[in-house]
Design an enzyme around this catalytic site. Structure first.
Site, PDB file in Angstrom:
ATOM      1  N   HIS A 142      -8.703   9.855 -25.245  1.00 28.12           N
ATOM      2  CA  HIS A 142      -8.777   9.076 -26.702  1.00 28.12           C
ATOM      3  C   HIS A 142     -10.045   9.503 -27.081  1.00 28.12           C
ATOM      4  O   HIS A 142      -9.737   9.491 -28.904  1.00 28.12           O
ATOM      5  CB  HIS A 142      -8.983   7.618 -26.408  1.00 28.12           C
ATOM      6  CG  HIS A 142      -9.024   6.654 -26.745  1.00 28.12           C
ATOM      7  ND1 HIS A 142      -7.653   6.610 -28.070  1.00 28.12           N
ATOM      8  CD2 HIS A 142     -10.248   5.954 -27.250  1.00 28.12           C
ATOM      9  CE1 HIS A 142      -8.602   5.786 -29.295  1.00 28.12           C
ATOM     10  NE2 HIS A 142      -9.439   5.510 -29.249  1.00 28.12           N
ATOM     11  N   LYS A 193      -8.467   0.652 -41.255  1.00 27.12           N
ATOM     12  CA  LYS A 193      -8.628  -0.504 -39.691  1.00 27.12           C
ATOM     13  C   LYS A 193      -9.078  -1.361 -39.542  1.00 27.12           C
ATOM     14  O   LYS A 193     -10.700  -0.811 -39.563  1.00 27.12           O
ATOM     15  CB  LYS A 193      -7.735   0.157 -38.710  1.00 27.12           C
ATOM     16  CG  LYS A 193      -7.477  -1.016 -36.990  1.00 27.12           C
ATOM     17  CD  LYS A 193      -6.347  -0.102 -36.786  1.00 27.12           C
ATOM     18  CE  LYS A 193      -6.444  -0.033 -35.341  1.00 27.12           C
ATOM     19  NZ  LYS A 193      -6.032   0.506 -34.326  1.00 27.12           N
ATOM     20  N   ARG A 205     -10.419  -4.185 -36.685  1.00 30.50           N
ATOM     21  CA  ARG A 205     -10.126  -5.037 -35.273  1.00 30.50           C
ATOM     22  C   ARG A 205     -10.613  -5.812 -34.759  1.00 30.50           C
ATOM     23  O   ARG A 205     -12.072  -6.353 -35.140  1.00 30.50           O
ATOM     24  CB  ARG A 205     -10.264  -3.863 -33.789  1.00 30.50           C
ATOM     25  CG  ARG A 205      -9.762  -4.534 -32.955  1.00 30.50           C
ATOM     26  CD  ARG A 205      -9.849  -3.247 -31.778  1.00 30.50           C
ATOM     27  NE  ARG A 205      -8.826  -2.624 -31.696  1.00 30.50           N
ATOM     28  CZ  ARG A 205      -7.551  -2.795 -31.546  1.00 30.50           C
ATOM     29  NH1 ARG A 205      -6.685  -3.986 -30.957  1.00 30.50           N
ATOM     30  NH2 ARG A 205      -6.252  -2.110 -31.883  1.00 30.50           N
ATOM     31  N   GLU A 251       0.836  -1.106   0.405  1.00 32.52           N
ATOM     32  CA  GLU A 251      -0.109   0.053   0.103  1.00 32.52           C
ATOM     33  C   GLU A 251       0.974   1.044   0.004  1.00 32.52           C
ATOM     34  O   GLU A 251       2.009   1.342   0.985  1.00 32.52           O
ATOM     35  CB  GLU A 251      -1.133  -0.198   0.835  1.00 32.52           C
ATOM     36  CG  GLU A 251      -2.059  -1.213   0.866  1.00 32.52           C
ATOM     37  CD  GLU A 251      -3.447  -0.802   1.892  1.00 32.52           C
ATOM     38  OE1 GLU A 251      -2.738  -0.441   3.458  1.00 32.52           O
ATOM     39  OE2 GLU A 251      -3.790  -2.146   2.407  1.00 32.52           O
TER      40      GLU A 251
HETATM   41  C1  R5P Z   1      -7.306   2.864 -31.530  1.00 36.27           C
HETATM   42  O1  R5P Z   1      -8.190   3.770 -31.704  1.00 36.27           O
HETATM   43  C2  R5P Z   1      -6.656   3.689 -31.720  1.00 36.27           C
HETATM   44  O2  R5P Z   1      -6.184   5.544 -32.023  1.00 36.27           O
HETATM   45  C3  R5P Z   1      -4.326   3.295 -31.626  1.00 36.27           C
HETATM   46  O3  R5P Z   1      -4.316   2.945 -32.620  1.00 36.27           O
HETATM   47  C4  R5P Z   1      -5.290   1.710 -30.358  1.00 36.27           C
HETATM   48  O4  R5P Z   1      -5.581   2.381 -29.461  1.00 36.27           O
HETATM   49  C5  R5P Z   1      -3.774   0.955 -30.693  1.00 36.27           C
HETATM   50  O5  R5P Z   1      -3.745   0.551 -29.969  1.00 36.27           O
HETATM   51  P1  R5P Z   1      -2.560  -1.231 -29.883  1.00 36.27           P
HETATM   52  O6  R5P Z   1      -1.747  -0.294 -29.994  1.00 36.27           O
HETATM   53  O7  R5P Z   1      -3.283  -1.837 -29.362  1.00 36.27           O
HETATM   54  O8  R5P Z   1      -2.762  -1.753 -31.824  1.00 36.27           O
END
Ligand code: R5P
Length: 285
Positions: A122, A182, A184, A36
Site C-alpha cells: 500500500h 479526495k 476521506r 481451527e
Molecule cells: C487509498 O489510499 C487507496 O488508494 C484506495 O483508494 C482506498 O484504500 C480504497 O478504499 P475504499 O474502497 O474503501 O474507498
C-alpha cells in the site's frame, strides 16, 4: 522445489506454477470441529515458495501453519510471495498509542522466510518493516496493458496518493493521466472533487487504483465523473477486496477488472507472469 498455496491463493498459485514451471506441493488442509485449521504436506521437498495473503485474518494463520508444515517436510529454503499484504494501511501511529499493524505482520513473517515478495504494497513506508527481506513487485504495467487493450481515452487516479502509479499506467497505455482530489470523511465515505480545467466530457475513462475495499472511493469518483460527462467508466485495480459484495457497483461503473492477487469475479488480469519473472531473477533460474 515446490510452490505451495494457502487456502486463499490456489488459483494464482496454480497459474504461477505453470509460469515458473515448479510443481505445486500436495497439501492436505481441513478444519477441526471448532474451526481451527489443520495443514499437512503430502510429500518431502527441500525448497519451497509459499504464496499467501495476509488478508483475511484466517489467511495469516494459514501462512504460519503452512510455513511450519513445509519446514517439517524438509524445506531448508522458504520464500514467501504475498500477493495482497493486508494490514499495510496502518503503517504508522496516526494517533497516540495505536498498534502499527504493518509492523506487527511484517515481524511475524520476517523471522520465518528468507525473502518476502509483495505485490503493490500500500505504501513505501509499509515495506520498510520487511527490512532487507522485502521486495516489491509492481503491477501497473499489467493495468496499463489492459487499459490500452480496452481503448480508453483517459487515465484517472481518484486521488493524489496513487498519481505516480497512475502515471505509469498512463505511460504503458499511452494516455494522458489526471488525478482527482479526495478527502476521506470516514472508513466508508469520501468526498471527491474534479478540478474545473479537466476535460472529461465524452471520454471513456480508465479509473485506476491500488485497492478497492469498501468501494467508497470508486463509487464516489464514478458518480462525479459521470456528472462531468464521462461516456464510460472502466475501473482497473490491483487488489479487489469488495467489502460488502459486488452488486453495489452495477449501474455506477461499466466494467471492473482487478488482478488475481485476491481471487474473485473481477480478477481477470493475472500477476502470475510478473511474479514468476521476479522469482526467476531471484532464484537464478
Ligand atoms: C487509498 O489510499 C487507496 O488508494 C484506495 O483508494 C482506498 O484504500 C480504497 O478504499 P475504499 O474502497 O474503501 O474507498
Amino acid at each position: 522445489m515446490r510452490i505451495v498455496p494457502t487456502s486463499y491463493t490456489e488459483g494464482l498459485t496454480s497459474k504461477l506454477s505453470s509460469a515458473i514451471q515448479i510443481p505445486m506441493a500436495r497439501v492436505t488442509r481441513r478444519r477441526f470441529a471448532d474451526g481451527e485449521l489443520y495443514v499437512k504436506m503430502e510429500e518431502q521437498f527441500s525448497e519451497a515458495i509459499l504464496v499467501g495473503n495476509t488478508y483475511p485474518d484466517q489467511s495469516i494463520i494459514d501462512i504460519l501453519l503452512t510455513h511450519d508444515a513445509i519446514k517439517n517436510a524438509g524445506a531448508k529454503r522458504q520464500i514467501l510471495v504475498v500477493p495482497y499484504f493486508g494490514y499495510a494501511r496502518q503503517d504508522s501511529m496516526f494517533q497516540p498509542y495505536e498498534a502499527i499493524s504493518a509492523k506487527v505482520i511484517s515481524e511475524l513473517l520476517y523471522s520465518r522466510f528468507e525473502k518476502i515478495f509483495v505485490v503493490n504494497m500500500h505504501s513505501p513506508e509499509g515495506l520498510v518493516f520487511l527490512k532487507d527481506k522485502g521486495a516489491e513487485i509492481r503491477a501497473e504495467s499489467i493495468l496499463g496493458e489492459q487499459v490500452k487493450k480496452d481503448e480508453n481515452d483517459l487515465v484517472v487516479s481518484p486521488d493524489g496518493g496513487f498519481m505516480e502509479e497512475a502515471k505509469n499506467v498512463g505511460r504503458v497505455s499511452g494516455l494522458e493521466t489526471i488525478a482527482l482530489m479526495k478527502t476521506r470523511i470516514s472508513d466508508t465515505k469520501v468526498k471527491i472533487e474534479v478540478p474545473d480545467d479537466f476535460q472529461i466530457k465524452g471520454k471513456k475513462v480508465a479509473l485506476v487504483d491500488d485497492l478497492i475495499s469498501t468501494g467508497g472511493t470508486v463509487l464516489e469518483a464514478s458518480k462525479i465523473l459521470k456528472e462531468k460527462g464521462a461516456s464510460k467508466i472502466n475501473v482497473y485495480c490491483v487488489h479487489g477486496l469488495f467489502v460488502g459484495g459486488t452488486s453495489k457497483y452495477t449501474g455506477f461503473v461499466d466494467e471492473i477488472i482487478t488482478t488475481d492477487t485476491i481471487e474473485g469475479p473481477f480478477s481477470k488480469m493475472s500477476v502470475s507472469n510478473l511474479v514468476s519473472s521476479k522469482l526467476r531473477e531471484y532464484l537464478l533460474l
